[in-house]
Design a protein around this motif. Structure first.
Motif, short mmCIF file in Angstrom:
data_model
loop_
_atom_site.label_atom_id
_atom_site.label_comp_id
_atom_site.label_asym_id
_atom_site.label_seq_id
_atom_site.Cartn_x
_atom_site.Cartn_y
_atom_site.Cartn_z
N ALA A 130 -2.46 5.54 -1.49
CA ALA A 130 -3.50 4.56 -1.20
C ALA A 130 -3.85 4.58 0.29
O ALA A 130 -5.02 4.49 0.66
N LEU A 158 -8.90 4.38 -4.60
CA LEU A 158 -8.07 3.54 -3.73
C LEU A 158 -7.61 2.30 -4.49
O LEU A 158 -6.43 1.94 -4.47
N ASP A 159 -8.53 1.66 -5.18
CA ASP A 159 -8.18 0.46 -5.93
C ASP A 159 -7.15 0.77 -7.02
O ASP A 159 -6.19 0.02 -7.21
N ILE A 200 0.85 -1.19 0.00
CA ILE A 200 0.00 0.00 0.00
C ILE A 200 0.89 1.24 0.00
O ILE A 200 1.79 1.38 0.81
N ALA A 253 -4.96 3.27 -6.97
CA ALA A 253 -3.69 3.60 -6.32
C ALA A 253 -2.96 2.33 -5.88
O ALA A 253 -1.74 2.28 -5.94
N ARG A 254 -3.70 1.34 -5.46
CA ARG A 254 -3.08 0.07 -5.06
C ARG A 254 -2.44 -0.65 -6.23
O ARG A 254 -1.48 -1.40 -6.06
N ARG A 283 -6.12 7.49 1.07
CA ARG A 283 -7.48 7.23 0.58
C ARG A 283 -8.19 6.21 1.46
O ARG A 283 -9.38 6.34 1.74
#
Length: 109
Positions: A6, A103-104, A2, A106-107, A9
């Protein structure tokens, strides 16, 4: 792994989730289907996707579902203006779903 973006977020999403969990579903939308969409199903589907995104990266199916339903909810939001509470409730849910998508993404970077 992470990243810092991320993680920020995820923290924000967790705060929004906690707020969302204190809200009750808008009673006027149990029977109403704006633009032909069952808002109970919209709520449960999107909330489930947000919860999954907080737990870790989404699989392709949930990612596609989250993106499609977020777009659909964005189109429905203007039709909820006549019910102030429903508009607020679903705007909050929409904000969470947008953040869950970010978020997804950024991961995966």
């Amino acid at each position: 792994m992470i990243t810092g973006a991320a993680e920020a977020r995820l923290d924000q999403l967790a705060r929004l989730w906690d707020e969302f969990m204190t809200l009750r579903f808008p009673p006027g939308l149990y029977q109403r289907e704006p633009q032909g969409s069952c808002m109970v199903m919209m709520d449960t589907t999107l909330a489930g996707c947000v919860a999954s995104a907080m737990d870790g990266p989404l699989d392709d199916r949930n990612r596609d579902l989250l993106q499609a339903r977020t777009a659909a909810l964005g189109e429905i939001l203007p039709s909820l203006r006549d019910d102030e509470y429903a508009a607020k409730y679903f705007a909050h849910l929409h904000g969470m779903t947008v953040l869950a998508i970010e978020l997804d993404q950024a991961r995966r970077e």
